[in-house]
Write an enzyme that holds these catalytic residues in place. Sequence first.
Site, PDB file in Angstrom:
ATOM      1  N   GLU A 195       0.827  -1.210   0.000  1.00 44.65           N
ATOM      2  CA  GLU A 195       0.000   0.000   0.000  1.00 44.65           C
ATOM      3  C   GLU A 195       0.863   1.263   0.000  1.00 44.65           C
ATOM      4  OE1 GLU A 195      -2.351  -0.055   3.558  1.00 44.65           O
ATOM      5  OE2 GLU A 195      -0.616  -0.185   4.873  1.00 44.65           O
ATOM      6  N   HIS A 200       0.255   5.648   1.191  1.00 44.72           N
ATOM      7  CA  HIS A 200      -0.659   6.599   1.834  1.00 44.72           C
ATOM      8  C   HIS A 200       0.160   7.812   2.274  1.00 44.72           C
ATOM      9  CE1 HIS A 200       1.227   4.633   5.175  1.00 44.72           C
ATOM     10  NE2 HIS A 200       0.581   3.503   4.971  1.00 44.72           N
ATOM     11  N   HIS A 258       5.678   6.093   8.179  1.00 42.13           N
ATOM     12  CA  HIS A 258       5.851   5.109   9.246  1.00 42.13           C
ATOM     13  C   HIS A 258       7.317   5.113   9.677  1.00 42.13           C
ATOM     14  CE1 HIS A 258       1.935   3.294   8.942  1.00 42.13           C
ATOM     15  NE2 HIS A 258       2.130   2.770   7.753  1.00 42.13           N
ATOM     16  N   HIS A 286       4.875   0.404   0.001  1.00 36.17           N
ATOM     17  CA  HIS A 286       5.639  -0.396   0.954  1.00 36.17           C
ATOM     18  C   HIS A 286       4.899  -1.671   1.328  1.00 36.17           C
ATOM     19  CE1 HIS A 286       2.955   2.135   3.365  1.00 36.17           C
ATOM     20  NE2 HIS A 286       2.997   1.214   4.300  1.00 36.17           N
ATOM     21  N   CYS A 323       5.380  -0.142  14.884  1.00 38.66           N
ATOM     22  CA  CYS A 323       5.122   0.788  13.795  1.00 38.66           C
ATOM     23  C   CYS A 323       4.460   2.040  14.351  1.00 38.66           C
ATOM     24  CB  CYS A 323       4.221   0.120  12.753  1.00 38.66           C
ATOM     25  SG  CYS A 323       3.781   1.199  11.376  1.00 38.66           S
TER      26      CYS A 323
END
Lengths: 144, 144
Positions: free
Chosen positions: B72, B74, B78, B112, B126
């Site tokens: 995904e 976004h 992270h 990623h 995370c």
Amino acid sequence: MKFPLQRRPSGATVPWMGFVRRRREEWSWDGVTPRGYAGGAERHVLVGAADGATQVELRYFRIPAGGASVLERHPHEHAVLILHGQADVQLGDELHRVGPGDAVFVGSNEVHQLRAGSAEPLGFLCTAAVARLKGAPADSASAR
Amino acid sequence: MKFPLQRRPSGATVPWMGFVRRRREEWSWDGVTPRGYAGGAERHVLVGAADGATQVELRYFRIPAGGASVLERHPHEHAVLILHGQADVQLGDELHRVGPGDAVFVGSNEVHQLRAGSAEPLGFLCTAAVARLKGAPADSASAR
């Protein structure tokens, strides 16, 4: 919150690319120079603003046996995970004994301190928003 | 970024108070109910918006041996630390083999995925900014 594009060395404007920070022996990482503090404490910035992070920082702190982090309060929150050693964590008026794998949340403007047990060094991961670095009252050189 | 005061049960408006989230056996924590995903993956929110955090979330993910997180991208970044197991991490077009103690930064809008090795489950911490939960285009039900 903004999610800016970063200018890469090629000159092309593309989303900032991530990276891997490899652990070396014990608790140290390639390309990370620890910052030392009084009392022998160390901060290792694994992911930070200098790496291109604009939202979240991830740091490893090492406190010698019997030592402690600074007793402080500031607008930015912390989310912490203990990696090794034992600690007494002060959160406001409360004291909590914690060990490996325990998580700690430090609220905004909450007085806090992590005091390492006497038997071994304390190591913990600590997160904070990158945005705290800009203009918040507690963003002095000592802000963690 | 705002640092709001929170209303406590007493009705008094004071800074939000922190807490300790104690680790139980293996990789589980008191008061944290894992959310399961297809393929047996789990997300454990150690510090999140439901706990009063307004800036930074801290989550533990467990991926079964041979499994993978969703591929995904976004807007939110992270910062990751591998806790146990091995993984191949895809960052954009690159693949990195990582293990315990290695840190990973996933940039904004970077494709990623973390793919667990075949020998044992993968576990990692995370982080993500709480603010991503409000209005960012990728904040669908599947956003991690």
